[in-house]
Write a protein that holds these residues in place. Structure first.
Motif, PDB file in Angstrom:
ATOM      1  N   GLY A  18      16.488  -2.139  10.991  1.00 52.17           N
ATOM      2  CA  GLY A  18      15.684  -2.673  12.077  1.00 52.17           C
ATOM      3  C   GLY A  18      14.234  -2.885  11.701  1.00 52.17           C
ATOM      4  N   GLN A  19      13.946  -2.930  10.389  1.00 50.44           N
ATOM      5  CA  GLN A  19      12.582  -3.138   9.922  1.00 50.44           C
ATOM      6  C   GLN A  19      12.575  -4.258   8.877  1.00 50.44           C
ATOM      7  N   ALA A  20      11.394  -4.848   8.675  1.00 48.21           N
ATOM      8  CA  ALA A  20      11.230  -5.911   7.691  1.00 48.21           C
ATOM      9  C   ALA A  20       9.859  -5.779   7.043  1.00 48.21           C
ATOM     10  N   LEU A  21       9.783  -6.197   5.788  1.00 47.78           N
ATOM     11  CA  LEU A  21       8.525  -6.225   5.047  1.00 47.78           C
ATOM     12  C   LEU A  21       8.202  -7.678   4.705  1.00 47.78           C
ATOM     13  N   ILE A  22       6.954  -8.070   4.940  1.00 46.39           N
ATOM     14  CA  ILE A  22       6.510  -9.432   4.639  1.00 46.39           C
ATOM     15  C   ILE A  22       5.241  -9.341   3.802  1.00 46.39           C
ATOM     16  N   THR A  23       5.239 -10.052   2.670  1.00 50.56           N
ATOM     17  CA  THR A  23       4.057 -10.140   1.823  1.00 50.56           C
ATOM     18  C   THR A  23       3.513 -11.567   1.906  1.00 50.56           C
ATOM     19  N   PHE A  24       2.279 -11.680   2.400  1.00 48.98           N
ATOM     20  CA  PHE A  24       1.631 -12.985   2.503  1.00 48.98           C
ATOM     21  C   PHE A  24       0.867 -13.280   1.215  1.00 48.98           C
ATOM     22  N   GLN A  59       1.754  16.585 -25.066  1.00 46.40           N
ATOM     23  CA  GLN A  59       0.774  17.005 -24.057  1.00 46.40           C
ATOM     24  C   GLN A  59       0.747  15.975 -22.935  1.00 46.40           C
ATOM     25  N   LEU A  60       0.547  16.476 -21.726  1.00 45.14           N
ATOM     26  CA  LEU A  60       0.400  15.621 -20.542  1.00 45.14           C
ATOM     27  C   LEU A  60      -1.089  15.465 -20.249  1.00 45.14           C
ATOM     28  N   ARG A  61      -1.578  14.230 -20.275  1.00 47.12           N
ATOM     29  CA  ARG A  61      -2.997  13.984 -20.086  1.00 47.12           C
ATOM     30  C   ARG A  61      -3.217  12.892 -19.027  1.00 47.12           C
ATOM     31  N   LYS A  62      -4.439  12.872 -18.528  1.00 50.84           N
ATOM     32  CA  LYS A  62      -4.885  11.858 -17.575  1.00 50.84           C
ATOM     33  C   LYS A  62      -3.918  11.722 -16.394  1.00 50.84           C
ATOM     34  N   PHE A  63      -3.538  12.855 -15.868  1.00 54.29           N
ATOM     35  CA  PHE A  63      -2.625  12.840 -14.718  1.00 54.29           C
ATOM     36  C   PHE A  63      -3.400  12.459 -13.466  1.00 54.29           C
ATOM     37  N   GLN A  64      -2.927  11.446 -12.749  1.00 56.19           N
ATOM     38  CA  GLN A  64      -3.602  10.966 -11.549  1.00 56.19           C
ATOM     39  C   GLN A  64      -2.573  10.727 -10.447  1.00 56.19           C
ATOM     40  N   THR A  65      -2.958  11.065  -9.243  1.00 58.77           N
ATOM     41  CA  THR A  65      -2.154  10.720  -8.066  1.00 58.77           C
ATOM     42  C   THR A  65      -2.988   9.802  -7.186  1.00 58.77           C
ATOM     43  N   PHE A  66      -2.337   8.832  -6.603  1.00 58.31           N
ATOM     44  CA  PHE A  66      -3.065   7.895  -5.751  1.00 58.31           C
ATOM     45  C   PHE A  66      -2.139   7.390  -4.659  1.00 58.31           C
ATOM     46  N   CYS A  67      -2.740   6.998  -3.584  1.00 55.20           N
ATOM     47  CA  CYS A  67      -1.994   6.443  -2.464  1.00 55.20           C
ATOM     48  C   CYS A  67      -2.870   5.394  -1.785  1.00 55.20           C
ATOM     49  N   GLY A  68      -2.241   4.531  -1.039  1.00 47.67           N
ATOM     50  CA  GLY A  68      -2.994   3.484  -0.372  1.00 47.67           C
ATOM     51  C   GLY A  68      -2.059   2.597   0.430  1.00 47.67           C
ATOM     52  N   ALA A  69      -2.580   1.479   0.867  1.00 44.49           N
ATOM     53  CA  ALA A  69      -1.798   0.535   1.664  1.00 44.49           C
ATOM     54  C   ALA A  69      -2.004  -0.856   1.090  1.00 44.49           C
ATOM     55  N   PRO A  70      -0.942  -1.629   0.906  1.00 41.75           N
ATOM     56  CA  PRO A  70      -1.094  -2.997   0.400  1.00 41.75           C
ATOM     57  C   PRO A  70      -1.812  -3.866   1.423  1.00 41.75           C
ATOM     58  N   LYS A  71      -2.692  -4.701   0.946  1.00 46.77           N
ATOM     59  CA  LYS A  71      -3.500  -5.526   1.845  1.00 46.77           C
ATOM     60  C   LYS A  71      -2.772  -6.791   2.286  1.00 46.77           C
ATOM     61  N   ARG A  72      -1.777  -7.239   1.517  1.00 45.01           N
ATOM     62  CA  ARG A  72      -1.105  -8.493   1.856  1.00 45.01           C
ATOM     63  C   ARG A  72       0.302  -8.293   2.426  1.00 45.01           C
ATOM     64  N   THR A  73       0.743  -7.022   2.533  1.00 42.40           N
ATOM     65  CA  THR A  73       2.095  -6.729   3.020  1.00 42.40           C
ATOM     66  C   THR A  73       2.013  -5.955   4.321  1.00 42.40           C
ATOM     67  N   ILE A  74       2.845  -6.346   5.298  1.00 44.37           N
ATOM     68  CA  ILE A  74       2.893  -5.666   6.594  1.00 44.37           C
ATOM     69  C   ILE A  74       4.336  -5.282   6.891  1.00 44.37           C
ATOM     70  N   LEU A  75       4.481  -4.360   7.853  1.00 46.18           N
ATOM     71  CA  LEU A  75       5.798  -3.896   8.288  1.00 46.18           C
ATOM     72  C   LEU A  75       6.070  -4.420   9.688  1.00 46.18           C
ATOM     73  N   LEU A  76       7.274  -4.976   9.899  1.00 43.29           N
ATOM     74  CA  LEU A  76       7.730  -5.393  11.231  1.00 43.29           C
ATOM     75  C   LEU A  76       8.762  -4.380  11.708  1.00 43.29           C
ATOM     76  N   ASP A  77       8.507  -3.756  12.850  1.00 45.50           N
ATOM     77  CA  ASP A  77       9.345  -2.657  13.342  1.00 45.50           C
ATOM     78  C   ASP A  77      10.009  -3.033  14.666  1.00 45.50           C
ATOM     79  N   ASP A  78      11.024  -2.211  15.055  1.00 43.84           N
ATOM     80  CA  ASP A  78      11.744  -2.360  16.338  1.00 43.84           C
ATOM     81  C   ASP A  78      12.399  -3.739  16.465  1.00 43.84           C
ATOM     82  N   ILE A  79      13.092  -4.162  15.408  1.00 44.86           N
ATOM     83  CA  ILE A  79      13.763  -5.461  15.416  1.00 44.86           C
ATOM     84  C   ILE A  79      15.209  -5.258  15.863  1.00 44.86           C
ATOM     85  N   GLU A  80      15.630  -5.951  16.905  1.00 39.34           N
ATOM     86  CA  GLU A  80      17.002  -5.855  17.402  1.00 39.34           C
ATOM     87  C   GLU A  80      17.899  -6.851  16.661  1.00 39.34           C
ATOM     88  N   ASP A  81      19.148  -6.414  16.408  1.00 37.88           N
ATOM     89  CA  ASP A  81      20.096  -7.262  15.689  1.00 37.88           C
ATOM     90  C   ASP A  81      20.760  -8.242  16.652  1.00 37.88           C
TER      91      ASP A  81
END
Length: 379
Positions: free
Chosen positions: A172-178, A310-332
């Motif tokens: 019931g969800q969709a992803l759109i990238t503009f 050896q494990l080096r330069k370990f980084q964690t990151f998070c964010g939101a895509p600027k050109r992609t949105i989520l469409l929710d509550d879509i009925e079939d």
């Protein structure tokens, strides 16, 4: 009785009358005797009846006493039964309340457990450092001819591991990238969009995406060109003798060996390490994977390269895509592909604040969730 028995003739009576009187008296006497006998019989019968009545009254009184005793006993039993039933009902009610309390407690614990699981999943997603890395064959090659001194420096390699950011797409969800960030920002300002289908309309809710945390790190690998790692070495001899046999076996040029600088052997684990004097010998032997060692008797041990990482330069990151949105509550209301086409057509129109679409993915209700991955902000 004396008057009746007086047989003297009265004045003026004849002999014939006397005889008749005597006969009547005789009959009266007999009749009297008869009635006396009947009276006695009646008295006897009356006495017997009275006696029987007394006995019956006595039995009746005894029966009444017994009946009263039984009635009293029945009342006591009924009272005990009522008390037992009341106590049992109280116990049943207590058990029912206890059961309800336990069920409520179980539900609370299940809710807490589910909340903890959700929280644990989120924390794992947020702080995980494990990423699926595909198996890649790495071939280490060295020059055929080397100088006599040889380069004893280890073979070094650096692997950059970058996890692709993703989001879990449910039914019931969709992803759109503009193609443009401006279009995505315009659509996100609309609280609800009505998408026209063939015979109906579908309401969707644009939402901003929150992606799972991703990681990025480097693995620095050093492969020794002089050391060789051993395993599956049997402990059939004392530890010192095994070390001596290993040194002799790996010193034979006929088997690809060379001059040994140092031998390390652990009898408890059956592992060891051979350090050659000249570099390059360990490289060629490591490619074989096994080697014959002169123990008692001759055995085959597993060999491999000796390396450190050896494990080096370990980084964690998070964010939101600027050109992609989520469409929710879509009925079939239509087929999955048809509805995806209608969504794409709707959000391509500038009149609907849309624009050119780079990619779109829709999942109908009832299907399993899909983990959508992003690369450089693209779906």
């Amino acid at each position: 009785m004396a008057d009746l028995c007086d047989t003297r003739p009265m004045n003026g009576q004849t002999d014939g009358g006397l005889e008749e009187d005597a006969s009547g008296l005789e009959e009266a006497r007999k009749e009297l005797e008869t009635w006396k006998a009947k009276a006695e019989q009646a008295d006897d019968k009356k006495a017997r009846l009275l006696l029987e009545k007394l006995e019956e009254d006595e039995a009746k009184a005894k029966a009444q006493v017994e009946m009263m005793a039984y009635v009293k006993k029945q009342e006591e039993c009924q009272k005990d039964f009522s008390q037992s039933m009341d106590a049992l009902q109280d116990q049943i009610q207590q058990l029912a309340r206890r059961k309800k309390d336990l069920q409520d407690k179980l539900k609370r614990c299940q809710d807490q457990l589910e909340a903890r699981r959700v929280e644990s999943t989120k924390l794992k997603q947020k702080f995980k450092i494990y990423a699926q890395i595909p198996d890649t064959e790495v071939k280490f090659s060295s020059p055929v001819e080397e100088e006599e001194d040889g380069d004893s420096r280890p073979i070094r390699a650096v692997f950059a591991i970058s996890q692709r950011a993703g989001v879990l797409l449910h039914g019931g969800q969709a992803l759109i990238t503009f193609e443009e960030e401006r279009v995505a920002s315009q659509v996100l300002k609309i609280p609800k969009c009505s998408v026209s289908c063939e015979d109906t309309t579908v309401d969707v809710k644009p939402k901003r995406i929150t992606m799972d945390p991703a990681v990025k790190f480097e693995v620095h690998l050093d492969v020794s060109r002089k050391e060789l790692k051993l395993s599956n070495v049997p402990s059939s001899m004392p530890e010192e003798r095994v070390a001596d046999r290993l040194e002799l076996s790996f010193s034979r040029p006929s088997r690809g060996g060379g001059e040994v600088e140092r031998v390390e052997y652990d009898k408890n684990t059956g592992t060891g390490r051979i350090t050659f004097l000249c570099p390059g010998v360990a490289d060629s032997l490591a490619l074989k994977g096994s080697y014959h060692v002169d123990l008692d008797p001759e055995v085959t041990v597993q060999i491999g390269p000796s390396y450190s990482y050896q494990l080096r330069k370990f980084q964690t990151f998070c964010g939101a895509p600027k050109r992609t949105i989520l469409l929710d509550d879509i009925e079939d209301k239509e087929d999955e592909e048809d509805l995806q086409d209608h969504l794409e057509i709707h959000f391509q129109k500038p009149s609907n604040y849309g624009g050119e679409i780079e990619s779109i993915k829709y999942i109908s209700r009832g299907k399993k969730a899909l983990h959508a991955l992003f690369s450089d902000g693209r779906l």
